[in-house]
Design a protein around this motif. Structure first.
Motif, PDB file in Angstrom:
ATOM      1  N   ALA A   1      -6.118  12.195 -12.168  1.00 47.20           N
ATOM      2  CA  ALA A   1      -4.821  11.511 -12.128  1.00 47.20           C
ATOM      3  C   ALA A   1      -4.623  10.762 -13.439  1.00 47.20           C
ATOM      4  N   GLY A   2      -3.392  10.780 -13.929  1.00 46.95           N
ATOM      5  CA  GLY A   2      -3.065  10.073 -15.155  1.00 46.95           C
ATOM      6  C   GLY A   2      -1.799   9.264 -14.971  1.00 46.95           C
ATOM      7  N   VAL A   3      -1.827   8.018 -15.441  1.00 49.77           N
ATOM      8  CA  VAL A   3      -0.694   7.105 -15.282  1.00 49.77           C
ATOM      9  C   VAL A   3      -0.198   6.718 -16.673  1.00 49.77           C
ATOM     10  N   ILE A   4       1.019   7.103 -17.000  1.00 53.13           N
ATOM     11  CA  ILE A   4       1.614   6.761 -18.286  1.00 53.13           C
ATOM     12  C   ILE A   4       2.392   5.464 -18.145  1.00 53.13           C
ATOM     13  N   SER A   5       2.009   4.487 -18.952  1.00 55.76           N
ATOM     14  CA  SER A   5       2.665   3.178 -18.930  1.00 55.76           C
ATOM     15  C   SER A   5       3.790   3.162 -19.958  1.00 55.76           C
ATOM     16  N   LEU A   6       4.999   3.001 -19.486  1.00 55.68           N
ATOM     17  CA  LEU A   6       6.150   2.838 -20.364  1.00 55.68           C
ATOM     18  C   LEU A   6       6.643   1.398 -20.301  1.00 55.68           C
ATOM     19  N   LYS A   7       7.528   1.039 -21.215  1.00 57.00           N
ATOM     20  CA  LYS A   7       8.213  -0.254 -21.147  1.00 57.00           C
ATOM     21  C   LYS A   7       9.700   0.017 -20.972  1.00 57.00           C
ATOM     22  N   SER A   8      10.013   0.760 -19.917  1.00 60.12           N
ATOM     23  CA  SER A   8      11.381   1.236 -19.748  1.00 60.12           C
ATOM     24  C   SER A   8      12.165   0.493 -18.676  1.00 60.12           C
ATOM     25  N   ARG A   9      11.529  -0.441 -17.991  1.00 57.02           N
ATOM     26  CA  ARG A   9      12.218  -1.090 -16.865  1.00 57.02           C
ATOM     27  C   ARG A   9      13.521  -1.738 -17.293  1.00 57.02           C
ATOM     28  N   SER A  10      13.514  -2.428 -18.403  1.00 58.98           N
ATOM     29  CA  SER A  10      14.726  -3.114 -18.849  1.00 58.98           C
ATOM     30  C   SER A  10      15.384  -2.389 -20.019  1.00 58.98           C
ATOM     31  N   ALA A  11      14.991  -1.138 -20.266  1.00 58.42           N
ATOM     32  CA  ALA A  11      15.559  -0.371 -21.369  1.00 58.42           C
ATOM     33  C   ALA A  11      16.944   0.153 -21.001  1.00 58.42           C
ATOM     34  N   ALA A  12      17.726   0.483 -22.019  1.00 59.75           N
ATOM     35  CA  ALA A  12      19.017   1.119 -21.792  1.00 59.75           C
ATOM     36  C   ALA A  12      18.806   2.441 -21.058  1.00 59.75           C
ATOM     37  N   VAL A  13      19.779   2.827 -20.266  1.00 61.33           N
ATOM     38  CA  VAL A  13      19.628   3.991 -19.393  1.00 61.33           C
ATOM     39  C   VAL A  13      19.205   5.236 -20.162  1.00 61.33           C
ATOM     40  N   GLN A  14      19.911   5.579 -21.222  1.00 58.18           N
ATOM     41  CA  GLN A  14      19.602   6.806 -21.953  1.00 58.18           C
ATOM     42  C   GLN A  14      18.221   6.752 -22.588  1.00 58.18           C
ATOM     43  N   ASP A  15      17.819   5.573 -23.063  1.00 61.65           N
ATOM     44  CA  ASP A  15      16.475   5.431 -23.644  1.00 61.65           C
ATOM     45  C   ASP A  15      15.408   5.634 -22.567  1.00 61.65           C
ATOM     46  N   ALA A  16      15.630   5.055 -21.398  1.00 59.85           N
ATOM     47  CA  ALA A  16      14.666   5.186 -20.305  1.00 59.85           C
ATOM     48  C   ALA A  16      14.556   6.636 -19.847  1.00 59.85           C
ATOM     49  N   ILE A  17      15.691   7.329 -19.756  1.00 52.92           N
ATOM     50  CA  ILE A  17      15.668   8.736 -19.360  1.00 52.92           C
ATOM     51  C   ILE A  17      14.907   9.580 -20.383  1.00 52.92           C
ATOM     52  N   LYS A  18      15.206   9.381 -21.648  1.00 51.50           N
ATOM     53  CA  LYS A  18      14.560  10.170 -22.701  1.00 51.50           C
ATOM     54  C   LYS A  18      13.047   9.989 -22.678  1.00 51.50           C
ATOM     55  N   GLU A  19      12.606   8.735 -22.591  1.00 52.57           N
ATOM     56  CA  GLU A  19      11.172   8.465 -22.619  1.00 52.57           C
ATOM     57  C   GLU A  19      10.483   8.996 -21.355  1.00 52.57           C
ATOM     58  N   SER A  20      11.148   8.869 -20.218  1.00 48.85           N
ATOM     59  CA  SER A  20      10.562   9.351 -18.966  1.00 48.85           C
ATOM     60  C   SER A  20      10.430  10.869 -18.958  1.00 48.85           C
ATOM     61  N   LEU A  21      11.412  11.559 -19.502  1.00 47.97           N
ATOM     62  CA  LEU A  21      11.324  13.021 -19.577  1.00 47.97           C
ATOM     63  C   LEU A  21      10.239  13.466 -20.552  1.00 47.97           C
ATOM     64  N   GLN A  22      10.041  12.713 -21.620  1.00 53.14           N
ATOM     65  CA  GLN A  22       8.945  13.023 -22.541  1.00 53.14           C
ATOM     66  C   GLN A  22       7.599  12.831 -21.850  1.00 53.14           C
ATOM     67  N   ALA A  23       7.491  11.772 -21.050  1.00 53.90           N
ATOM     68  CA  ALA A  23       6.259  11.549 -20.284  1.00 53.90           C
ATOM     69  C   ALA A  23       6.030  12.687 -19.292  1.00 53.90           C
ATOM     70  N   LEU A  24       7.107  13.116 -18.633  1.00 61.49           N
ATOM     71  CA  LEU A  24       7.007  14.231 -17.689  1.00 61.49           C
ATOM     72  C   LEU A  24       6.505  15.496 -18.382  1.00 61.49           C
TER      73      LEU A  24
END
Length: 428
Positions: free
Chosen positions: A49-72
């Motif tokens: 199992a691997g857990v990727i830690s982002l700092k996207s909780r308070s990020a702008a919507v498009q930034d959070a989506i982009k980073e989350s898809l890269q993590a995916l």
């Protein structure tokens, strides 16, 4: 790798990594690592199992989506069979927040429907009943989370709140169905999907409820929730013969210690007050930080002078104090300045031989963990023993490892800081 997690902050990532590594008796957990951001190299092939830690909780919507898809994309390259989008167990966001949009984007990428939404974590008092989120005996909107400085939560109705953030339809899996068992929950999920509901808010008030939900979604490619939703997932893979059940690896760390607190939650304020009775503490002057008269060098000097006494520096304040500072300097400006201060302080501590660092606050934890992993050129953090529910010990590096505890503001017993330092060095 079997399970991949995309976490929208660092403390939440530690929380769910801890859940996956522990699992439940008798099966146990998965060999788990937490990553500070998206790695640029393949994972250790022995990880389950691997857990990727982002700092996207308070990020702008498009930034959070982009980073989350890269993590995916990275997690799928590691062979993950199941993806979890992990957000806070108090679902803290805003009507314009990114939980809904990120969940939609990930569901699109995975062609997923009937996606579970469950931020319940009963061990720490977070439960979902009738689609509403509670913190112990209080509705979320009356728990103190309505005063969160970045992501205030003013409505406990998860269906309504998620409806502000997504055009997808949101359904409900009631507690009575969960109590009826896995067969019933699978039938309800299927029915909700047939009714066109993409996201299904699931009630859960005990760990047993989470185990039922975990078995229910054993074959689902995508799940969303707090760390509790992962409770029953390791045993699905262990029972299927795909994992061995030996998740937690422990290596004690000795050496100088420091505590950095940047949370304004009631729990952290109480922890700071108790710690101050027996240990040296330094309150950070935020106006001084904003004018650059208070720097990392000042914090380092205090901590070095109090070495061996469990020194703590903190920027915590009451909701009223925080509101006044944000009004004067701007919310984002204050947050950015404090994150940078804590990050630089942490790097200077490591440079000066400090090996045990306890951090309170989601944003602060993210800034500190990313700074240290970048400094040591190591992205993976190894899971150690649980300090308090939802907060494991983490180690970075192998030659002279640095031990970290990343505590969400609302987590931990009153004596958390002293306890964490003791567990880091192998005592309790």
């Amino acid at each position: 790798m079997l399970i991949g997690v995309i976490a929208d902050d660092f403390t939440g990532a530690s929380d769910i990594a801890n859940t996956l590594a522990k699992g439940v008796p008798p099966e146990g957990g998965l060999r788990t690592a937490q990553f500070a951001g998206i790695p640029n190299v393949p994972a250790d092939p022995t990880l389950e199992a691997g857990v990727i830690s982002l700092k996207s909780r308070s990020a702008a919507v498009q930034d959070a989506i982009k980073e989350s898809l890269q993590a995916l994309a990275w997690l799928r390259q590691q062979g993950c069979e199941q993806i979890i989008f992990k957000y806070c167990s108090t679902f803290d966001s805003t009507p314009e927040g990114n939980i809904g949009p990120v969940a939609d984007a990930l569901a699109d990428a995975l062609n997923a429907n009937g996606v579970l939404v469950c931020p319940a974590f009963p061990t720490t008092g977070r439960t979902v009943y009738q689609g509403h989120l509670f913190v112990f005996d209080k509705l979320l909107s009356e728990s103190g989370m309505q005063h969160h400085p970045l992501t205030p939560m003013t409505d406990p109705d998860l269906r309504r709140w998620l409806g502000h953030q997504t055009t997808s339809r949101v359904g409900h899996l009631a507690l009575k169905s969960v109590l009826a068992g896995v067969h019933e929950t699978k039938n309800i999920l299927s029915a909700e999907m047939m009714n066109g509901n993409r996201f299904i808010v699931a009630d859960a008030v005990t760990d047993d409820d989470l185990l039922v939900l975990g078995e229910t979604v054993a074959d689902q490619p995508f799940i969303t929730g707090g760390s509790g939703i992962a409770l029953g997932l390791p045993r699905n893979f262990i029972r299927a013969g795909k994992a061995e059940g030996d998740g937690v690896q422990f290596a004690a760390c000795s050496g100088p210690e420091a505590i950095l607190a940047g949370s304004c939650s009631g729990a952290t304020l109480g922890q700071v007050a108790l710690h101050a009775k027996k240990h040296p503490t330094l309150a950070i002057d935020v106006p001084g930080v904003m004018s650059d008269t208070v720097t990392a060098a000042n914090l380092l000097a205090f901590i070095k002078a109090k070495r061996g006494l469990a020194p703590l520096v903190y920027s915590s304040g009451t909701p009223e104090e925080v509101k006044d500072l944000q009004s004067k300097y701007g919310r984002e400006a204050v947050s950015a300045k404090l994150d940078a201060l804590f990050a630089t302080t942490a790097q200077q501590l490591v440079e000066n031989g400090f090996r045990r660092i306890v951090v309170a606050g989601g944003e602060t934890s993210g800034a500190v963990a990313k700074a240290i992993t970048d400094q040591l050129d190591v992205s993976a953090m190894t899971l150690g023993p649980e300090i308090d529910p939802g907060v494991p010990m983490l180690t970075i590096g192998t030659d002279e490892p640095v031990a970290l505890a990343l505590k969400s503001g609302n987590f931990g017993a009153e004596d958390f800081f002293a306890k964490a330092l003791q567990i880091m060095e192998g005592s309790s």
